[in-house]
Design a protein around this motif. Structure first.
Motif, short mmCIF file in Angstrom:
data_model
loop_
_atom_site.label_atom_id
_atom_site.label_comp_id
_atom_site.label_asym_id
_atom_site.label_seq_id
_atom_site.Cartn_x
_atom_site.Cartn_y
_atom_site.Cartn_z
N SER A 50 0.27 -1.12 -0.05
CA SER A 50 0.45 -0.32 -0.05
C SER A 50 0.70 1.01 0.12
O SER A 50 0.16 2.19 -0.25
N ARG A 51 1.90 0.89 0.22
CA ARG A 51 3.10 2.41 0.42
C ARG A 51 2.35 2.96 -0.90
O ARG A 51 3.03 2.27 -2.40
N PRO A 52 2.92 4.18 -1.24
CA PRO A 52 2.74 5.13 -2.38
C PRO A 52 4.03 5.53 -3.13
O PRO A 52 4.31 5.13 -4.55
N SER A 53 5.68 4.72 -2.51
CA SER A 53 6.93 5.14 -3.02
C SER A 53 6.83 3.67 -3.74
O SER A 53 7.23 3.36 -5.26
N LEU A 54 6.30 2.40 -3.60
CA LEU A 54 6.09 0.44 -4.37
C LEU A 54 5.41 1.22 -5.47
O LEU A 54 5.45 0.48 -6.77
N HIS A 55 3.50 2.16 -5.65
CA HIS A 55 3.55 2.17 -7.05
C HIS A 55 4.19 2.64 -7.90
O HIS A 55 4.12 2.47 -8.15
N ASN A 56 4.42 3.70 -6.83
CA ASN A 56 5.41 4.07 -7.92
C ASN A 56 6.37 4.02 -8.88
O ASN A 56 6.85 4.06 -9.92
N LEU A 57 7.27 3.48 -7.71
CA LEU A 57 8.05 2.43 -8.93
C LEU A 57 7.48 1.32 -9.22
O LEU A 57 7.76 1.19 -10.88
N HIS A 58 6.64 0.62 -9.64
CA HIS A 58 5.62 -0.01 -9.98
C HIS A 58 5.07 0.26 -11.03
O HIS A 58 5.06 -0.25 -11.80
N ALA A 59 4.51 1.65 -11.32
CA ALA A 59 3.54 2.00 -12.67
C ALA A 59 5.03 2.46 -13.31
O ALA A 59 4.80 2.30 -15.10
N MET A 60 6.15 2.10 -12.75
CA MET A 60 7.02 2.70 -14.45
C MET A 60 7.88 1.70 -15.06
O MET A 60 9.10 1.30 -15.32
N ALA A 61 8.00 0.39 -13.77
CA ALA A 61 7.95 -0.47 -14.66
C ALA A 61 7.89 -0.88 -16.01
O ALA A 61 6.31 -0.91 -16.11
N SER A 62 9.04 -1.83 -16.55
CA SER A 62 8.75 -1.70 -18.17
C SER A 62 7.30 -2.71 -18.11
O SER A 62 6.60 -2.50 -19.12
N HIS A 63 7.60 -3.94 -17.54
CA HIS A 63 6.53 -4.72 -17.78
C HIS A 63 4.73 -3.90 -17.17
O HIS A 63 3.48 -4.90 -18.10
N VAL A 64 4.66 -3.27 -16.66
CA VAL A 64 3.87 -2.62 -16.41
C VAL A 64 3.63 -1.77 -17.59
O VAL A 64 2.23 -1.42 -17.88
N THR A 65 4.93 -0.73 -18.20
CA THR A 65 4.36 0.22 -18.92
C THR A 65 3.43 -0.36 -20.57
O THR A 65 3.42 0.84 -21.52
N SER A 66 4.46 -1.28 -20.36
CA SER A 66 4.22 -1.93 -21.49
C SER A 66 2.91 -3.65 -21.81
O SER A 66 3.29 -3.80 -22.77
N ALA A 67 2.56 -4.08 -20.96
CA ALA A 67 1.65 -4.71 -20.95
C ALA A 67 0.36 -4.39 -22.00
O ALA A 67 0.32 -3.55 -21.74
N ARG A 68 -0.50 -5.64 -22.13
CA ARG A 68 -1.83 -5.46 -23.38
C ARG A 68 -2.33 -4.21 -22.80
O ARG A 68 -2.73 -4.29 -21.60
N THR A 69 -3.65 -3.56 -23.67
CA THR A 69 -4.12 -2.66 -22.75
C THR A 69 -5.28 -3.22 -23.40
O THR A 69 -5.37 -4.29 -24.03
N GLU A 70 -6.22 -1.96 -22.29
CA GLU A 70 -7.68 -2.82 -22.25
C GLU A 70 -8.38 -1.85 -22.46
O GLU A 70 -8.22 -0.96 -23.07
N ALA A 71 -9.61 -1.68 -22.41
CA ALA A 71 -11.31 -0.77 -23.09
C ALA A 71 -12.01 -0.92 -21.78
O ALA A 71 -12.36 -1.39 -20.99
N LEU A 72 -12.17 0.71 -21.69
CA LEU A 72 -12.99 1.05 -21.12
C LEU A 72 -14.16 2.07 -21.59
O LEU A 72 -14.33 2.49 -22.35
N LEU A 73 -15.19 1.98 -20.53
CA LEU A 73 -16.90 2.19 -21.03
C LEU A 73 -17.00 3.04 -20.49
O LEU A 73 -16.65 3.65 -18.75
N VAL A 74 -16.64 4.46 -20.13
CA VAL A 74 -16.59 5.70 -19.22
C VAL A 74 -17.86 6.84 -20.13
O VAL A 74 -18.53 7.16 -20.54
#
Length: 430
Positions: A50-74
């Protein structure tokens, strides 16, 4: 009889505890949804995950930024004094969040794990709002500077190389009647979380950005379909697409694939992300209103080129062509294209969803057309006056909080209120 001495601790069987630094290394390698679920394992995992520092590090990881995309209904409704944006995952069918947004706002584009909202009715200084649908958090970005020209549009982009999110506001003459190739597009750029505020520059362009489809963010580039400066006079079809390099803030226009269709005041084309590549779709409508739709995917040029250069243009591969029997294009309804988790290409027009399985070998019929695998009639959508809505692809889940980009308050009328909110959130998230 007992000796009265306590049992040695070695007899108490306990599982060894994973050191926090090792646990952190494990969690940062998980997919976003698994990281979110890991908080249910135990208290230790919950604290670390739950630490924001982990979220910041995780969000910039290559497996996250290059993950397969999804679709959203907004969807955006106007229930009261503020509007309400509801976000749903198309793949799971589950609601993700329902958040208040300023009145009169609409969805601009999807960029990684963020949604960008801006004022729908052309208020140029109204601040854009960024939302993370997983956490339900929103933040209003700093107001843009006064406009130099009339019409404008916003677009949120992300650069994997610099790990920066940037908000672009492009402005241009409204309804220009000039055929001059020297028309200028003015650009204001704000890097999220940057205390340097907005920066301004401009460039010459043969065509102007348009709102015929949402800006598309792919691999550090923003793509926007453009229109001829003479479009409002001649109703010319779009022939070029604008590419913005988010990291360098350089601008180039590329030729679109060649196609011919009946000219309309509102072009019947759009750009989308399709399995990591830019997809351009065009409805081909003849004067008898018989309609087909064609999908091209772009192969990036081998190297960067100068602005408005015509060499090293990307190539376009015509991937799919479909007959649309009994259909007429509905200008007042959203339409879009995305790839679902089963690799089915989904095309939505009005309340009809078409699906085509991209995994099978393409069976081209006479004339180069393929057949839809499914054609589903959805519930009748409400009037856009009651509820604005759209389905957009390009979403990659992240736990990164948009509040991490919030600046310390400036000397404005709400300074004391913003200072309290900033200090309180900073303390709560330690």
């Amino acid at each position: 009889m007992g000796s009265g001495h306590p049992e040695p601790e070695s007899k108490t069987r306990m599982e060894p505890e994973i050191p926090r630094d090792i646990l952190r290394e494990i969690l940062v390698k998980l997919p976003t949804k698994d990281l979110a679920r890991s908080r249910c394992v135990c208290r230790l995992w919950r604290r670390v995950a739950s630490r924001p520092s982990l979220h910041n590090l995780h969000a910039m990881a290559s497996h996250v930024t290059s993950a397969r995309t999804e679709a959203l209904l907004v969807t955006v409704r106007e229930p009261g004094w503020s509007d309400e944006a509801s976000v749903f995952s198309v793949s799971s069918g589950k609601a993700m969040c329902c958040v208040p947004i300023p009145r009169g706002y609409g969805l601009v584009n999807v960029c990684n794990g963020f949604l960008c909202f801006a004022h729908r009715h052309g208020e140029p200084k109204a601040p854009a709002v960024v939302c993370n649908p997983i956490t339900g958090e929103t933040v209003a970005l700093p107001k843009a500077p006064p406009l130099i020209t009339h019409d404008h549009m916003f677009a949120l982009g992300f650069s994997p190389s610099t790990r920066e999110y940037k908000l672009f506001r492009l402005s241009y003459p409204l309804g220009s009647w000039s055929s001059s190739s020297g028309q200028r597009v003015e650009v204001d750029v704000y890097t999220l979380g940057d205390t340097r505020w907005w920066r301004h520059h401009s460039f010459n362009s043969q065509s102007c950005p348009s709102k015929v489809s949402s800006p598309v963010s792919i691999d550090g580039k923003l793509y926007l379909v453009t229109l001829s400066w003479m479009h409002y006079k001649k109703h010319e079809i779009p022939k070029r697409i604008l590419a913005i390099d988010v990291a360098t803030e350089s601008y180039r226009t590329y030729n679109l694939p060649e196609y011919e269709t009946r000219p309309y005041n509102q072009p019947t084309v759009g750009a989308f992300e399709l399995n990591g590549r830019l997809c351009f779709a065009a409805h081909i409508i003849n004067f008898t209103n018989f309609m087909t739709i064609h999908f091209w995917v772009m192969s990036p040029p081998l190297e960067d080129i100068d602005l408005e250069g015509d060499h090293q243009q990307p190539s376009w591969e015509l991937r799919y062509s479909f007959h649309m029997e009994g259909h007429h294009f509905c200008f007042k309804r959203p339409w879009g294209c995305w790839l679902d988790d089963q690799e089915m290409m989904c095309y939505l027009m009005d309340n009809i969803l078409h699906k085509y399985d991209t995994r099978k070998s393409t069976s081209v019929s006479k004339g180069g057309f393929v057949q839809w695998d499914k054609k589903l009639y959805l519930a009748e959508a409400p009037s856009l006056d009651e509820c604005s809505w759209n389905v957009l692809g390009g979403y990659r889940p992240t736990l990164l909080s948009p509040l991490s980009f919030q600046l310390a308050p400036s000397q404005d009328d709400d300074g004391n209120k913003h200072q309290f909110e900033h200090d309180m959130l900073t303390g709560l998230r330690l």
